[in-house]
Write a protein that holds these residues in place. Structure first.
Motif, mmCIF file in Angstrom:
data_model
loop_
_atom_site.group_PDB
_atom_site.id
_atom_site.type_symbol
_atom_site.label_atom_id
_atom_site.label_comp_id
_atom_site.label_asym_id
_atom_site.label_seq_id
_atom_site.Cartn_x
_atom_site.Cartn_y
_atom_site.Cartn_z
ATOM 1 N N ILE A 12 41.173 -52.032 -110.698
ATOM 2 C CA ILE A 12 42.490 -52.357 -111.225
ATOM 3 C C ILE A 12 41.694 -53.501 -112.123
ATOM 4 O O ILE A 12 41.189 -54.427 -111.504
ATOM 5 N N ASN A 16 46.293 -55.754 -119.788
ATOM 6 C CA ASN A 16 47.007 -54.429 -120.184
ATOM 7 C C ASN A 16 45.804 -53.753 -120.910
ATOM 8 O O ASN A 16 44.753 -54.214 -121.282
ATOM 9 N N GLU A 17 45.946 -52.503 -120.941
ATOM 10 C CA GLU A 17 45.238 -51.504 -121.463
ATOM 11 C C GLU A 17 44.731 -51.537 -122.962
ATOM 12 O O GLU A 17 43.486 -51.420 -123.304
ATOM 13 N N ASP A 105 48.889 -49.461 -115.559
ATOM 14 C CA ASP A 105 49.456 -49.606 -114.101
ATOM 15 C C ASP A 105 50.665 -50.287 -114.239
ATOM 16 O O ASP A 105 51.675 -49.945 -113.515
ATOM 17 N N ASP A 106 50.815 -51.283 -114.811
ATOM 18 C CA ASP A 106 52.058 -51.854 -115.357
ATOM 19 C C ASP A 106 51.954 -52.888 -116.454
ATOM 20 O O ASP A 106 50.774 -52.563 -116.994
ATOM 21 N N LYS A 109 48.411 -54.795 -116.042
ATOM 22 C CA LYS A 109 47.484 -54.289 -115.062
ATOM 23 C C LYS A 109 46.930 -52.987 -115.676
ATOM 24 O O LYS A 109 47.794 -52.055 -116.211
ATOM 25 N N THR A 110 45.606 -52.579 -115.736
ATOM 26 C CA THR A 110 45.240 -51.374 -116.219
ATOM 27 C C THR A 110 44.207 -50.722 -114.949
ATOM 28 O O THR A 110 43.312 -51.453 -114.300
ATOM 29 N N LYS A 111 44.334 -49.445 -114.966
ATOM 30 C CA LYS A 111 43.603 -48.492 -114.040
ATOM 31 C C LYS A 111 42.230 -48.232 -114.854
ATOM 32 O O LYS A 111 42.680 -47.597 -116.116
ATOM 33 N N SER A 144 35.218 -54.233 -114.375
ATOM 34 C CA SER A 144 36.645 -54.615 -113.880
ATOM 35 C C SER A 144 36.572 -56.037 -113.864
ATOM 36 O O SER A 144 37.748 -56.595 -113.955
#
Length: 149
Positions: A12, A16-17, A105-106, A109-111, A144
């Motif tokens: 994580i 943002n992505e 992720d939201d 947040k980015t996975k 990350s």
């Protein structure tokens, strides 16, 4: 030569992505980070691997690995905010393709997950296979924690 697949754990990233994608899809960003001490850290952790003569531009990077040859890594495909595909070339005894996969992720947040396909001989697999499994997760962990802007 046979193909071997290695997949990192999902990480994580607190961005943002779009920010993550824009940063990782430009090797010039990674060059500043690598040259600020990461190459020395890798050499201390794995003394058999000494990386020198690191050069990069937006789409590729090139460096020497003592005892192995010249490695060249190129971004061959960018799928905005989702995937970055990277391929190797040069004189290393293995070739690889890897993907950086991103998923929101939201809003902040980015996975991220890395997938590596390495084409190598059975002898190289026996010598480096476990290191590649560890390495893909260490690389994911390092990516990350980059200073995304």
């Amino acid at each position: 030569m046979s193909l071997h697949k290695y997949v990192s754990d999902v990480k994580i990233i607190d961005q943002n992505e779009q920010v993550v994608f824009n940063y990782l899809s430009n090797f010039e960003n990674l060059a500043a980070y690598l040259n600020s001490g990461l190459i020395e850290k890798i050499t201390k952790q794995v003394p058999q691997v000494k990386i020198t003569d690191f050069q990069s531009d937006r789409d590729s990077c090139k460096f020497k690995i003592t005892g192995m040859g010249v490695a060249e890594i190129k971004i061959v495909n960018r799928d905005p905010f989702k995937t970055i595909k990277v391929e190797s070339s040069g004189s290393l005894p293995l070739s690889f393709t890897f993907w950086i996969q991103l998923l929101p992720d939201d809003a902040f947040k980015t996975k991220m997950r890395l997938t590596l396909h390495a084409e190598m001989s059975m002898m190289i697999k026996m010598m480096a296979g476990n290191k590649l499994e560890e390495g893909i997760n260490q690389l994911a962990d390092t990516l990350s924690k980059l200073p995304y802007k």
